[in-house]
Design a protein around this motif. Structure first.
Motif, PDB file in Angstrom:
ATOM      1  N   GLN A  72      52.588  39.516  34.521  1.00  0.00           N
ATOM      2  CA  GLN A  72      52.989  38.549  33.513  1.00  0.00           C
ATOM      3  C   GLN A  72      52.701  39.110  32.128  1.00  0.00           C
ATOM      4  O   GLN A  72      51.884  40.034  31.974  1.00  0.00           O
ATOM      5  N   ARG A  73      53.357  38.558  31.135  1.00  0.00           N
ATOM      6  CA  ARG A  73      53.157  39.029  29.766  1.00  0.00           C
ATOM      7  C   ARG A  73      51.920  38.432  29.123  1.00  0.00           C
ATOM      8  O   ARG A  73      51.318  39.030  28.235  1.00  0.00           O
ATOM      9  N   LYS A  74      51.540  37.239  29.565  1.00  0.00           N
ATOM     10  CA  LYS A  74      50.380  36.573  28.976  1.00  0.00           C
ATOM     11  C   LYS A  74      49.096  37.327  29.336  1.00  0.00           C
ATOM     12  O   LYS A  74      49.017  37.942  30.394  1.00  0.00           O
ATOM     13  N   PRO A  75      48.082  37.250  28.473  1.00  0.00           N
ATOM     14  CA  PRO A  75      46.803  37.868  28.810  1.00  0.00           C
ATOM     15  C   PRO A  75      46.251  37.312  30.120  1.00  0.00           C
ATOM     16  O   PRO A  75      46.359  36.121  30.394  1.00  0.00           O
ATOM     17  N   VAL A  76      45.693  38.177  30.928  1.00  0.00           N
ATOM     18  CA  VAL A  76      45.117  37.799  32.221  1.00  0.00           C
ATOM     19  C   VAL A  76      43.594  37.869  32.123  1.00  0.00           C
ATOM     20  O   VAL A  76      43.042  38.847  31.609  1.00  0.00           O
ATOM     21  N   THR A  77      42.917  36.812  32.597  1.00  0.00           N
ATOM     22  CA  THR A  77      41.446  36.811  32.603  1.00  0.00           C
ATOM     23  C   THR A  77      40.877  36.384  33.949  1.00  0.00           C
ATOM     24  O   THR A  77      39.663  36.334  34.115  1.00  0.00           O
ATOM     25  N   VAL A  78      41.746  36.088  34.911  1.00  0.00           N
ATOM     26  CA  VAL A  78      41.280  35.568  36.204  1.00  0.00           C
ATOM     27  C   VAL A  78      40.322  36.536  36.881  1.00  0.00           C
ATOM     28  O   VAL A  78      39.268  36.137  37.397  1.00  0.00           O
ATOM     29  N   LEU A  79      40.646  37.814  36.875  1.00  0.00           N
ATOM     30  CA  LEU A  79      39.828  38.781  37.600  1.00  0.00           C
ATOM     31  C   LEU A  79      38.476  39.004  36.926  1.00  0.00           C
ATOM     32  O   LEU A  79      37.437  38.991  37.586  1.00  0.00           O
ATOM     33  N   SER A  80      38.493  39.196  35.611  1.00  0.00           N
ATOM     34  CA  SER A  80      37.231  39.488  34.928  1.00  0.00           C
ATOM     35  C   SER A  80      36.318  38.266  34.870  1.00  0.00           C
ATOM     36  O   SER A  80      35.108  38.375  35.113  1.00  0.00           O
ATOM     37  N   ARG A  81      36.868  37.095  34.572  1.00  0.00           N
ATOM     38  CA  ARG A  81      36.027  35.891  34.550  1.00  0.00           C
ATOM     39  C   ARG A  81      35.581  35.521  35.962  1.00  0.00           C
ATOM     40  O   ARG A  81      34.435  35.106  36.169  1.00  0.00           O
ATOM     41  N   GLY A  82      36.498  35.673  36.913  1.00  0.00           N
ATOM     42  CA  GLY A  82      36.135  35.367  38.287  1.00  0.00           C
ATOM     43  C   GLY A  82      35.026  36.252  38.800  1.00  0.00           C
ATOM     44  O   GLY A  82      34.058  35.774  39.405  1.00  0.00           O
ATOM     45  N   ILE A  83      35.126  37.556  38.559  1.00  0.00           N
ATOM     46  CA  ILE A  83      34.099  38.461  39.077  1.00  0.00           C
ATOM     47  C   ILE A  83      32.779  38.259  38.341  1.00  0.00           C
ATOM     48  O   ILE A  83      31.698  38.471  38.913  1.00  0.00           O
ATOM     49  N   THR A  84      32.832  37.834  37.075  1.00  0.00           N
ATOM     50  CA  THR A  84      31.593  37.519  36.359  1.00  0.00           C
ATOM     51  C   THR A  84      30.864  36.366  37.041  1.00  0.00           C
ATOM     52  O   THR A  84      29.647  36.424  37.280  1.00  0.00           O
ATOM     53  N   THR A 102      40.805  46.448  43.677  1.00  0.00           N
ATOM     54  CA  THR A 102      41.505  46.632  42.405  1.00  0.00           C
ATOM     55  C   THR A 102      42.849  47.302  42.706  1.00  0.00           C
ATOM     56  O   THR A 102      43.634  46.781  43.475  1.00  0.00           O
ATOM     57  N   SER A 103      43.141  48.449  42.129  1.00  0.00           N
ATOM     58  CA  SER A 103      44.423  49.105  42.383  1.00  0.00           C
ATOM     59  C   SER A 103      44.323  50.588  42.077  1.00  0.00           C
ATOM     60  O   SER A 103      43.668  50.996  41.112  1.00  0.00           O
ATOM     61  N   MET A 147      37.356  44.027  35.127  1.00  0.00           N
ATOM     62  CA  MET A 147      36.639  43.639  36.332  1.00  0.00           C
ATOM     63  C   MET A 147      35.842  44.806  36.896  1.00  0.00           C
ATOM     64  O   MET A 147      34.675  44.655  37.282  1.00  0.00           O
ATOM     65  N   GLU A 148      36.460  45.986  36.951  1.00  0.00           N
ATOM     66  CA  GLU A 148      35.736  47.154  37.458  1.00  0.00           C
ATOM     67  C   GLU A 148      34.502  47.449  36.605  1.00  0.00           C
ATOM     68  O   GLU A 148      33.430  47.760  37.130  1.00  0.00           O
ATOM     69  N   HIS A 149      34.638  47.356  35.294  1.00  0.00           N
ATOM     70  CA  HIS A 149      33.496  47.635  34.412  1.00  0.00           C
ATOM     71  C   HIS A 149      32.365  46.639  34.647  1.00  0.00           C
ATOM     72  O   HIS A 149      31.180  47.009  34.639  1.00  0.00           O
ATOM     73  N   ILE A 150      32.709  45.387  34.865  1.00  0.00           N
ATOM     74  CA  ILE A 150      31.697  44.365  35.126  1.00  0.00           C
ATOM     75  C   ILE A 150      30.966  44.659  36.426  1.00  0.00           C
ATOM     76  O   ILE A 150      29.728  44.590  36.501  1.00  0.00           O
ATOM     77  N   VAL A 151      31.703  45.011  37.455  1.00  0.00           N
ATOM     78  CA  VAL A 151      31.096  45.317  38.755  1.00  0.00           C
ATOM     79  C   VAL A 151      30.186  46.531  38.654  1.00  0.00           C
ATOM     80  O   VAL A 151      29.053  46.518  39.155  1.00  0.00           O
ATOM     81  N   ARG A 152      30.664  47.579  37.998  1.00  0.00           N
ATOM     82  CA  ARG A 152      29.881  48.810  37.889  1.00  0.00           C
ATOM     83  C   ARG A 152      28.562  48.594  37.138  1.00  0.00           C
ATOM     84  O   ARG A 152      27.579  49.309  37.368  1.00  0.00           O
TER      85      ARG A 152
END
Length: 238
Positions: A72-84, A102-103, A147-152
């Motif tokens: 999608q074009r809109k900013p995505v925050t589901v993964l980073s906020r969710g993993i937090t 991730t991918s 999300m990866e940075h948060i996990v690491r």
């Protein structure tokens, strides 16, 4: 398991239950989740709801995240906020083992981590296909990278699993683990599910980033482009 009602999540739920595990499937709409069983707990929670996530994680021995959203074009925050919220809940309840999807496209989209080699693939993929996909999915991959940075940055026993282009089959096949830059264009969802269960039970790649890719019976590039990216037609096996 967060993202349990995805295709990969449903495969993983079936596999985990079949192996005798007790599973908490975290979904937004429990009534739409098609699986049931005495060792399955279906928990209603939105990953933006910190309290609901913490309640879901309580009592678990490990957590698997298969969070994802469409391009999608809109900013995505589901993964980073969710993993937090997930990692905070794990820390609060003393749960150490985390496996998150991730991918493999992050090997193209983002600057390489120290020691990570360039993604090896044929010229047409490296120079044409991957730049197109990472541009189309820029907001998703930006959030996936966060999300990866948060996990690491956590002290958890984490593994980040990067599948290649996903497609559907109904049988677990021969698949391989490798470093992030390993060649391999496709990963079946049922193979990905099996690899996640392997990781969370065998602890093979703790505090590592690994790719997983299917090596037999893979589809054509045209099939994946039409059915997964352009959403034209459907796979014979759901």
């Amino acid at each position: 398991m967060f993202g349990a009602n995805s295709s990969t999540g449903r495969h993983l739920t079936e596999q985990a239950l079949g192996a005798g595990h007790t599973v908490t499937a975290v979904v937004r709409r429990p009534e739409a989740f098609p699986l049931s069983g005495p060792q399955l707990r279906v928990h209603a929670a939105d990953v933006f709801d910190k309290a609901a996530v913490e309640e879901a994680v309580a009592g678990s021995e490990a957590v698997i995240s298969i969070l994802g959203v469409p391009y999608q074009r809109k900013p995505v925050t589901v993964l980073s906020r969710g993993i937090t919220h997930i990692t905070d809940a794990m820390a609060a309840h003393g749960v150490k083992r985390l496996v998150a999807v991730t991918s493999r496209l992050l090997a193209v989209h983002a600057p390489r981590s120290e020691g990570e080699k360039p993604l090896y693939e044929r010229f047409v993929y490296r120079r044409l296909l991957y730049p197109f996909l990472t541009t189309l999915g820029r907001t998703l991959y930006d959030d996936m990278l966060r999300m990866e940075h948060i996990v690491r940055a956590t002290e958890l026993d984490w593994t980040l699993v990067r599948p290649s282009a996903l497609y559907n089959t109904d049988v677990v096949s021969d698949y391989h683990f490798g470093p992030p830059e390993s060649p391999g264009l496709y990963t079946s969802r049922i193979d990905l599910a099996h690899s996640l269960l392997h990781e969370v039970t065998e602890n093979s790649h703790v505090r590592s980033v690994v790719s997983v890719f299917t090596t037999e019976g893979v589809p054509t590039f045209g099939d994946v482009l039409k059915k997964e990216v352009m959403r034209i037609g459907s796979w014979e096996h759901k």
